[in-house]
Scaffold this motif. Structure first.
Motif, PDB file in Angstrom:
ATOM      1  N   HIS A  38      30.659  42.453  36.805  1.00  0.00           N
ATOM      2  CA  HIS A  38      31.564  42.540  35.738  1.00  0.00           C
ATOM      3  C   HIS A  38      32.962  41.827  36.401  1.00  0.00           C
ATOM      4  CE1 HIS A  38      32.996  46.059  38.254  1.00  0.00           C
ATOM      5  NE2 HIS A  38      34.389  45.594  37.535  1.00  0.00           N
ATOM      6  N   ALA A  39      33.899  41.548  35.481  1.00  0.00           N
ATOM      7  CA  ALA A  39      35.055  40.844  35.830  1.00  0.00           C
ATOM      8  C   ALA A  39      35.992  41.379  36.737  1.00  0.00           C
ATOM      9  CB  ALA A  39      35.747  40.324  34.598  1.00  0.00           C
ATOM     10  N   ILE A  40      36.376  40.862  37.808  1.00  0.00           N
ATOM     11  CA  ILE A  40      37.302  41.590  38.737  1.00  0.00           C
ATOM     12  C   ILE A  40      38.397  42.115  38.125  1.00  0.00           C
ATOM     13  CG2 ILE A  40      38.690  41.263  40.917  1.00  0.00           C
ATOM     14  CD1 ILE A  40      36.375  39.120  41.943  1.00  0.00           C
ATOM     15  N   GLU A  41      39.031  41.108  37.253  1.00  0.00           N
ATOM     16  CA  GLU A  41      40.282  41.502  36.822  1.00  0.00           C
ATOM     17  C   GLU A  41      40.240  42.624  35.709  1.00  0.00           C
ATOM     18  OE1 GLU A  41      38.572  37.896  34.303  1.00  0.00           O
ATOM     19  OE2 GLU A  41      38.730  38.430  36.334  1.00  0.00           O
ATOM     20  N   SER A  46      46.995  46.938  36.009  1.00  0.00           N
ATOM     21  CA  SER A  46      48.023  46.183  35.625  1.00  0.00           C
ATOM     22  C   SER A  46      47.521  44.986  35.080  1.00  0.00           C
ATOM     23  CB  SER A  46      49.081  45.835  36.577  1.00  0.00           C
ATOM     24  OG  SER A  46      49.990  44.763  35.892  1.00  0.00           O
ATOM     25  N   LYS A  47      47.288  44.541  33.691  1.00  0.00           N
ATOM     26  CA  LYS A  47      46.791  43.205  33.380  1.00  0.00           C
ATOM     27  C   LYS A  47      47.625  42.145  33.533  1.00  0.00           C
ATOM     28  CE  LYS A  47      42.840  45.305  32.269  1.00  0.00           C
ATOM     29  NZ  LYS A  47      41.682  45.077  33.132  1.00  0.00           N
ATOM     30  N   LYS A  48      49.078  42.379  33.846  1.00  0.00           N
ATOM     31  CA  LYS A  48      50.010  41.082  34.214  1.00  0.00           C
ATOM     32  C   LYS A  48      50.545  41.161  35.247  1.00  0.00           C
ATOM     33  CE  LYS A  48      51.257  41.102  29.411  1.00  0.00           C
ATOM     34  NZ  LYS A  48      52.257  41.535  28.351  1.00  0.00           N
ATOM     35  N   GLY A  49      50.826  40.043  35.851  1.00  0.00           N
ATOM     36  CA  GLY A  49      51.324  39.889  37.355  1.00  0.00           C
ATOM     37  C   GLY A  49      50.703  39.067  38.277  1.00  0.00           C
ATOM     38  N   ALA A  51      48.760  39.036  40.746  1.00  0.00           N
ATOM     39  CA  ALA A  51      47.482  39.373  41.315  1.00  0.00           C
ATOM     40  C   ALA A  51      46.648  39.030  40.246  1.00  0.00           C
ATOM     41  CB  ALA A  51      47.282  40.900  41.590  1.00  0.00           C
ATOM     42  N   TYR A  52      46.875  39.409  39.066  1.00  0.00           N
ATOM     43  CA  TYR A  52      45.806  39.107  37.918  1.00  0.00           C
ATOM     44  C   TYR A  52      45.791  37.613  37.673  1.00  0.00           C
ATOM     45  CZ  TYR A  52      44.211  39.482  32.854  1.00  0.00           C
ATOM     46  OH  TYR A  52      43.438  39.074  31.855  1.00  0.00           O
ATOM     47  N   ASP A  53      47.038  37.149  37.544  1.00  0.00           N
ATOM     48  CA  ASP A  53      46.854  35.483  37.169  1.00  0.00           C
ATOM     49  C   ASP A  53      46.217  34.846  38.381  1.00  0.00           C
ATOM     50  OD1 ASP A  53      48.470  35.891  35.327  1.00  0.00           O
ATOM     51  OD2 ASP A  53      50.550  35.463  36.116  1.00  0.00           O
ATOM     52  N   SER A  54      46.216  35.205  39.663  1.00  0.00           N
ATOM     53  CA  SER A  54      45.628  34.657  40.657  1.00  0.00           C
ATOM     54  C   SER A  54      44.036  34.758  40.650  1.00  0.00           C
ATOM     55  CB  SER A  54      45.944  35.215  41.972  1.00  0.00           C
ATOM     56  OG  SER A  54      45.213  34.926  43.353  1.00  0.00           O
ATOM     57  N   ILE A  55      43.549  35.985  40.121  1.00  0.00           N
ATOM     58  CA  ILE A  55      42.184  36.205  39.971  1.00  0.00           C
ATOM     59  C   ILE A  55      41.500  35.395  38.698  1.00  0.00           C
ATOM     60  CG2 ILE A  55      40.412  37.889  39.216  1.00  0.00           C
ATOM     61  CD1 ILE A  55      42.148  39.950  40.648  1.00  0.00           C
ATOM     62  N   VAL A  56      42.404  35.342  37.522  1.00  0.00           N
ATOM     63  CA  VAL A  56      41.957  34.525  36.518  1.00  0.00           C
ATOM     64  C   VAL A  56      41.909  33.016  36.530  1.00  0.00           C
ATOM     65  CG1 VAL A  56      42.356  33.944  34.275  1.00  0.00           C
ATOM     66  CG2 VAL A  56      42.466  36.322  34.746  1.00  0.00           C
ATOM     67  N   SER A  57      42.912  32.537  37.404  1.00  0.00           N
ATOM     68  CA  SER A  57      42.875  31.351  37.849  1.00  0.00           C
ATOM     69  C   SER A  57      41.672  30.628  38.709  1.00  0.00           C
ATOM     70  CB  SER A  57      44.232  30.694  38.578  1.00  0.00           C
ATOM     71  OG  SER A  57      44.182  31.317  39.868  1.00  0.00           O
TER      72      SER A  57
END
Length: 129
Positions: A38-41, A46-49, A51-57
């Motif tokens: 399943h998706a790590i994020e 927190s869905k913003k910030g 850590a989240y952006d780094s995973i999604v990228s």
């Protein structure tokens, strides 16, 4: 009044459970792919910030049944975090596959603790060389 404030402060300090964070770190010279069930994020509070952006990228091929992330040389990705200390009883994935060149490393509850390296503070790493 002072007694009440002191009791509140002690209660807050006692209730703040320390936590830990586990990263996968690519220490090799090539790209490494991380496959999760399943998706790590989706596990992040927190869905913003950052850590989240780094995973999604790092996410690639979003149409797969399992999530796939690419880690370039010297990149880390947050795998999961929890309260307390690392414990094989808490592993939020059925398994995680780390795909490197022609080699695949499978991580699950049975071998998680053997793969961890302690970092600074409460950070742990699964190093891929």
């Amino acid at each position: 009044m002072k007694k009440t404030v002191m009791i509140l402060l002690l209660g807050l300090l006692a209730s703040c459970d320390p936590g830990y964070v586990i990263y996968v770190a690519n220490r090799s010279q090539n790209n490494v792919y991380l496959e999760t069930d399943h998706a790590i994020e989706s596990s992040l509070v927190s869905k913003k910030g950052p850590a989240y952006d780094s995973i999604v990228s790092k996410k690639v091929n979003p149409l797969r049944a399992k999530e796939l992330y690419r880690l370039s040389k010297n990149q880390n990705i947050l795998l999961f975090s929890n309260l307390g200390v690392p414990n094989p009883n808490y592993f939020p994935y059925k398994s995680v596959k780390i795909i490197k060149d022609s080699d695949t490393i499978k991580i699950d509850k049975s071998n998680l603790m053997q793969k961890l390296t302690k970092g600074k503070n409460s950070s742990y790493y699964i190093n891929i060389n």
